[in-house]
Design a protein around this motif. Structure first.
Motif, PDB file in Angstrom:
ATOM      1  N   PRO A 292       0.736  -0.964   0.085  1.00 47.96           N
ATOM      2  CA  PRO A 292       0.186   0.003  -0.012  1.00 47.96           C
ATOM      3  C   PRO A 292       0.866   1.305   0.047  1.00 47.96           C
ATOM      4  CG  PRO A 292      -0.824  -1.570   1.632  1.00 47.96           C
ATOM      5  CD  PRO A 292       0.328  -1.989   1.040  1.00 47.96           C
ATOM      6  N   GLU A 293       0.104   2.528  -0.421  1.00 47.84           N
ATOM      7  CA  GLU A 293       1.187   3.654  -0.703  1.00 47.84           C
ATOM      8  C   GLU A 293       1.746   3.993   0.876  1.00 47.84           C
ATOM      9  OE1 GLU A 293      -1.373   6.658  -2.251  1.00 47.84           O
ATOM     10  OE2 GLU A 293      -1.685   5.692  -4.129  1.00 47.84           O
ATOM     11  N   GLU A 294       0.795   3.940   1.841  1.00 49.99           N
ATOM     12  CA  GLU A 294       1.336   4.364   3.232  1.00 49.99           C
ATOM     13  C   GLU A 294       2.826   3.407   3.668  1.00 49.99           C
ATOM     14  OE1 GLU A 294      -1.571   2.731   2.368  1.00 49.99           O
ATOM     15  OE2 GLU A 294      -2.714   3.156   4.055  1.00 49.99           O
ATOM     16  N   GLY A 295       2.943   2.228   3.062  1.00 53.30           N
ATOM     17  CA  GLY A 295       3.915   1.478   3.230  1.00 53.30           C
ATOM     18  C   GLY A 295       3.736   0.823   4.789  1.00 53.30           C
ATOM     19  N   LEU A 296       4.790  -0.143   4.702  1.00 50.58           N
ATOM     20  CA  LEU A 296       5.011  -0.898   6.135  1.00 50.58           C
ATOM     21  C   LEU A 296       6.132  -0.086   6.900  1.00 50.58           C
ATOM     22  CD1 LEU A 296       4.501  -3.711   7.519  1.00 50.58           C
ATOM     23  CD2 LEU A 296       6.375  -4.664   6.350  1.00 50.58           C
TER      24      LEU A 296
ATOM     25  N   GLU B 105      14.817 -11.532  10.290  1.00 48.49           N
ATOM     26  CA  GLU B 105      14.596 -10.925   8.775  1.00 48.49           C
ATOM     27  C   GLU B 105      13.532 -11.748   8.149  1.00 48.49           C
ATOM     28  OE1 GLU B 105      16.250  -8.774   7.506  1.00 48.49           O
ATOM     29  OE2 GLU B 105      17.740  -8.371   8.813  1.00 48.49           O
ATOM     30  N   ALA B 106      13.271 -13.199   8.650  1.00 42.54           N
ATOM     31  CA  ALA B 106      11.994 -13.790   8.181  1.00 42.54           C
ATOM     32  C   ALA B 106      10.842 -12.997   8.808  1.00 42.54           C
ATOM     33  CB  ALA B 106      12.282 -15.313   8.560  1.00 42.54           C
ATOM     34  N   ALA B 107      10.924 -12.606   9.760  1.00 48.65           N
ATOM     35  CA  ALA B 107       9.803 -11.935  10.367  1.00 48.65           C
ATOM     36  C   ALA B 107       9.243 -10.757   9.536  1.00 48.65           C
ATOM     37  CB  ALA B 107       9.990 -11.455  11.980  1.00 48.65           C
ATOM     38  N   VAL B 108      10.582 -10.028   9.045  1.00 43.42           N
ATOM     39  CA  VAL B 108      10.276  -8.736   8.311  1.00 43.42           C
ATOM     40  C   VAL B 108       9.683  -9.281   7.228  1.00 43.42           C
ATOM     41  CG1 VAL B 108      11.495  -6.873   7.111  1.00 43.42           C
ATOM     42  CG2 VAL B 108      12.179  -7.489   9.669  1.00 43.42           C
TER      43      VAL B 108
ATOM     44  N   LEU C 269       4.728  -9.715   3.584  1.00 47.17           N
ATOM     45  CA  LEU C 269       3.834 -10.731   2.619  1.00 47.17           C
ATOM     46  C   LEU C 269       2.566 -10.223   3.146  1.00 47.17           C
ATOM     47  CD1 LEU C 269       5.483 -14.082   2.825  1.00 47.17           C
ATOM     48  CD2 LEU C 269       5.287 -12.757   0.611  1.00 47.17           C
ATOM     49  N   LEU C 270       2.279  -9.806   4.608  1.00 48.43           N
ATOM     50  CA  LEU C 270       0.846  -9.699   5.125  1.00 48.43           C
ATOM     51  C   LEU C 270       0.524  -8.346   4.450  1.00 48.43           C
ATOM     52  CD1 LEU C 270       1.196 -10.332   8.708  1.00 48.43           C
ATOM     53  CD2 LEU C 270      -0.172 -11.578   7.146  1.00 48.43           C
ATOM     54  N   ALA C 271       1.488  -7.178   4.226  1.00 52.37           N
ATOM     55  CA  ALA C 271       1.221  -6.163   3.528  1.00 52.37           C
ATOM     56  C   ALA C 271       0.946  -6.094   2.247  1.00 52.37           C
ATOM     57  CB  ALA C 271       2.126  -4.968   4.063  1.00 52.37           C
ATOM     58  N   SER C 272       1.239  -6.816   1.326  1.00 49.18           N
ATOM     59  CA  SER C 272       1.132  -6.897  -0.050  1.00 49.18           C
ATOM     60  C   SER C 272       0.294  -8.076  -0.402  1.00 49.18           C
ATOM     61  CB  SER C 272       2.515  -7.178  -0.630  1.00 49.18           C
ATOM     62  OG  SER C 272       3.097  -8.319  -0.145  1.00 49.18           O
ATOM     63  N   ALA C 273       0.613  -9.291  -0.413  1.00 51.03           N
ATOM     64  CA  ALA C 273      -0.242 -10.200  -0.794  1.00 51.03           C
ATOM     65  C   ALA C 273      -1.432 -10.418   0.226  1.00 51.03           C
ATOM     66  CB  ALA C 273       0.616 -11.702  -0.943  1.00 51.03           C
ATOM     67  N   GLY C 274      -1.253 -10.196   1.272  1.00 53.65           N
ATOM     68  CA  GLY C 274      -2.228 -10.329   2.383  1.00 53.65           C
ATOM     69  C   GLY C 274      -3.364  -9.328   2.119  1.00 53.65           C
ATOM     70  N   VAL C 275      -2.958  -8.186   1.741  1.00 58.12           N
ATOM     71  CA  VAL C 275      -3.990  -7.101   1.731  1.00 58.12           C
ATOM     72  C   VAL C 275      -4.716  -7.281   0.316  1.00 58.12           C
ATOM     73  CG1 VAL C 275      -4.221  -4.635   1.088  1.00 58.12           C
ATOM     74  CG2 VAL C 275      -2.703  -5.463   2.967  1.00 58.12           C
ATOM     75  N   GLN C 276      -3.922  -7.460  -0.850  1.00 56.59           N
ATOM     76  CA  GLN C 276      -4.633  -8.034  -1.920  1.00 56.59           C
ATOM     77  C   GLN C 276      -5.638  -9.085  -2.004  1.00 56.59           C
ATOM     78  OE1 GLN C 276      -0.840  -8.820  -4.311  1.00 56.59           O
ATOM     79  NE2 GLN C 276      -0.171  -6.680  -4.151  1.00 56.59           N
ATOM     80  N   ARG C 277      -5.431 -10.133  -1.286  1.00 55.05           N
ATOM     81  CA  ARG C 277      -6.303 -11.058  -1.385  1.00 55.05           C
ATOM     82  C   ARG C 277      -7.361 -11.002   0.011  1.00 55.05           C
ATOM     83  NH1 ARG C 277      -2.078 -16.302  -2.109  1.00 55.05           N
ATOM     84  NH2 ARG C 277      -0.869 -15.436  -3.447  1.00 55.05           N
TER      85      ARG C 277
ATOM     86  N   ARG D 145      -0.137  -0.418  11.128  1.00 52.29           N
ATOM     87  CA  ARG D 145       0.057  -0.937  12.661  1.00 52.29           C
ATOM     88  C   ARG D 145       0.111  -2.560  12.463  1.00 52.29           C
ATOM     89  NH1 ARG D 145      -6.126   0.233  14.620  1.00 52.29           N
ATOM     90  NH2 ARG D 145      -7.286  -0.660  13.216  1.00 52.29           N
ATOM     91  N   LEU D 146       0.739  -3.106  11.443  1.00 51.92           N
ATOM     92  CA  LEU D 146       1.040  -4.391  11.328  1.00 51.92           C
ATOM     93  C   LEU D 146       1.785  -5.188  12.358  1.00 51.92           C
ATOM     94  CD1 LEU D 146       1.467  -5.586   7.595  1.00 51.92           C
ATOM     95  CD2 LEU D 146      -0.151  -6.639   9.505  1.00 51.92           C
ATOM     96  N   TRP D 147       2.998  -4.532  12.602  1.00 56.19           N
ATOM     97  CA  TRP D 147       3.750  -4.892  13.752  1.00 56.19           C
ATOM     98  C   TRP D 147       3.268  -4.903  15.027  1.00 56.19           C
ATOM     99  CZ3 TRP D 147       7.818  -7.621  13.012  1.00 56.19           C
ATOM    100  CH2 TRP D 147       8.683  -7.453  11.761  1.00 56.19           C
ATOM    101  N   GLU D 148       2.912  -3.991  15.618  1.00 55.99           N
ATOM    102  CA  GLU D 148       2.446  -4.055  17.130  1.00 55.99           C
ATOM    103  C   GLU D 148       1.090  -4.771  17.107  1.00 55.99           C
ATOM    104  OE1 GLU D 148       3.954  -3.017  19.479  1.00 55.99           O
ATOM    105  OE2 GLU D 148       5.506  -2.035  18.887  1.00 55.99           O
ATOM    106  N   ARG D 149       0.099  -4.568  16.232  1.00 58.34           N
ATOM    107  CA  ARG D 149      -1.077  -4.857  16.394  1.00 58.34           C
ATOM    108  C   ARG D 149      -1.347  -6.368  16.113  1.00 58.34           C
ATOM    109  NH1 ARG D 149      -6.620  -2.459  16.717  1.00 58.34           N
ATOM    110  NH2 ARG D 149      -8.210  -3.656  16.032  1.00 58.34           N
TER     111      ARG D 149
END
Length: 263
Positions: free
Chosen positions: A15-19, A35-38, A43-51, A61-65
């Protein structure tokens, strides 16, 4: 503003606002698998959103929430056990827990094909050899899948969730359900149902205190000799007879098993 080691360059489709950058707590929680967690957050912020697995407004707020909120659950999971994440969805909490705890053998149980496809891709991408993806519903797996720990997040009210999760436990196993501020109230209302389902002890614990800004409320339900109660025992016996005749459930890391539905 959050500080920490910048994530790797986001892939096309973020998304435009980015991770946001990974907060310092992420290095503490994930250690060598940081690094795998990053990558998983990407993946959540890209494919996860798209799907449609993660809402676009959740990206900032992906990291904290989401990621860390789930990963700190690893604090209360015993060493070297088998774990099933019921209704895993986008892999929360199963994948963060598996990243934080490579000693665990984790099964991501999810009935929907589009979600299991994402989970399989994520498991392969992240190289998670300790994770199996299994397609199916929890109630279909009674007697066919047996684990030490069941986890769940935002799946159902506690009494209903217990009806799905407790029958999958081995004797003296436990269910760990991520709940919000209503955890104590849900637990109070579900005590009768828990007793009928073979639970012998329950409590609310806080995971991540001192590590993350907002600790995670976890309802911990421990079972005795009969996980799931009388009905589950009957179904397990029936499933055992069927398995002896035709073989049991099979699953593999990044692969499917068990479910028949298509969507």
């Amino acid at each position: 503003m959050e500080t920490g080691t910048p994530a790797t360059a986001p892939e096309e489709g973020l998304p435009e606002e980015g991770l946001p950058e990974a907060p310092p707590a992420a290095r503490t929680v994930f250690g060598e698998r940081f690094e795998a967690a990053v990558r998983y957050a990407e993946l959540l912020a890209s494919a996860g959103v798209q799907r449609g697995l993660i809402g676009p407004r959740e990206v900032p707020r992906l990291w904290e929430r989401h990621v860390l909120n789930c990963a700190v659950l690893a604090e209360v999971v015993p060493q070297g056990v088998t774990l099933c994440d019921v209704g895993s969805g986008a892999g929360l909490p199963g994948i963060p827990v598996a990243l934080a705890r490579p000693d665990l053998s984790v099964t991501l149980l999810e009935p929907l094909l589009r979600r299991t496809n994402f989970l399989e891709e994520a498991v392969r991408d992240l190289g998670l050899s300790n994770v199996t993806v299994l397609r199916g519903r929890a109630e279909e797996m009674i007697g066919r899948l047996s684990v030490d720990v069941v986890t769940a997040r935002a799946v159902a009210p506690l009494d209903r969730l217990a009806g799905w999760g407790l029958p999958l436990l081995r004797p003296y196993g436990e269910m760990l359900a991520l709940k919000g501020d209503s955890a104590e109230q849900e637990l109070s209302e579900a005590r009768g149902a828990l007793t009928k389902l073979g639970a012998v002890e329950w409590s609310v614990v806080r995971a991540g205190a001192g590590t993350v800004e907002t600790p995670t409320h976890v309802v911990r339900v421990q079972v005795g000799e009969s996980p799931g109660g009388v009905r589950a025992a009957t179904r397990r016996a029936k499933a055992a007879r069927a398995d002896r005749a035709g073989g049991g459930v099979r699953g593999s890391a990044g692969g499917r098993g068990g479910g028949r539905r298509r969507r």
